[in-house]
Design a protein around this motif. Sequence first.
Motif, short mmCIF file in Angstrom:
data_model
loop_
_atom_site.label_atom_id
_atom_site.label_comp_id
_atom_site.label_asym_id
_atom_site.label_seq_id
_atom_site.Cartn_x
_atom_site.Cartn_y
_atom_site.Cartn_z
N VAL A 13 -4.07 4.29 -6.93
CA VAL A 13 -4.61 3.07 -6.33
C VAL A 13 -5.80 3.44 -5.46
O VAL A 13 -5.82 4.50 -4.84
N GLU A 15 -8.26 2.12 -2.38
CA GLU A 15 -8.41 1.16 -1.31
C GLU A 15 -9.61 0.27 -1.60
O GLU A 15 -10.57 0.68 -2.24
N TYR A 16 -9.54 -0.95 -1.12
CA TYR A 16 -10.65 -1.89 -1.29
C TYR A 16 -11.82 -1.44 -0.42
O TYR A 16 -11.64 -1.10 0.74
N ARG A 30 -14.60 0.75 -5.15
CA ARG A 30 -13.49 1.67 -4.95
C ARG A 30 -13.64 2.42 -3.65
O ARG A 30 -14.69 2.95 -3.34
N VAL A 68 -3.24 -1.10 -0.74
CA VAL A 68 -4.20 -1.89 -1.51
C VAL A 68 -4.45 -3.22 -0.82
O VAL A 68 -3.73 -3.62 0.08
N SER A 72 -8.50 -4.65 -5.10
CA SER A 72 -8.46 -3.20 -5.18
C SER A 72 -8.31 -2.79 -6.63
O SER A 72 -7.85 -3.57 -7.48
N VAL A 74 -6.68 -0.25 -9.59
CA VAL A 74 -5.49 0.53 -9.88
C VAL A 74 -5.65 1.16 -11.26
O VAL A 74 -6.08 0.49 -12.21
#
Length: 117
Positions: A13, A15-16, A30, A68, A72, A74
């Motif tokens: 994942v 993070e935003y 990303r 997340v 976000s 993945v």
Amino acid sequence: MGIIDRPPVEVVVYEYAEQDDGYGGAVPGRGQAHRIRVFAQPIDADDNSSQGWSEPARYKLIARDLPVFRWSCVEFEGRTWSVSEYPRIHRGSSRTRFSSVVIERRGGHGLGGPRHQ
């Protein structure tokens, strides 16, 4: 140790993070990557078929913690997915607390959200 502490599926994942769009604005991008283990529950199929023959286009991911936010990115099953809803924190006791989030497959499948890689 409860079942929530032994998820079977590994995902990455991101993070935003907002990135410059080149026009003075920002687009979703990303951020920092996290390799975590989750439970992955299919929600529906591409054509909303109830026959079970189509590949799911949405999944619910469940884990103790999910770093997340909406939109976000993945990486799951060799594909790129977008977090389509705000993550939910399910609060019980400290032993039963967990997070869940819905992801949608990216690409030309009529699904909403940003189309960045």
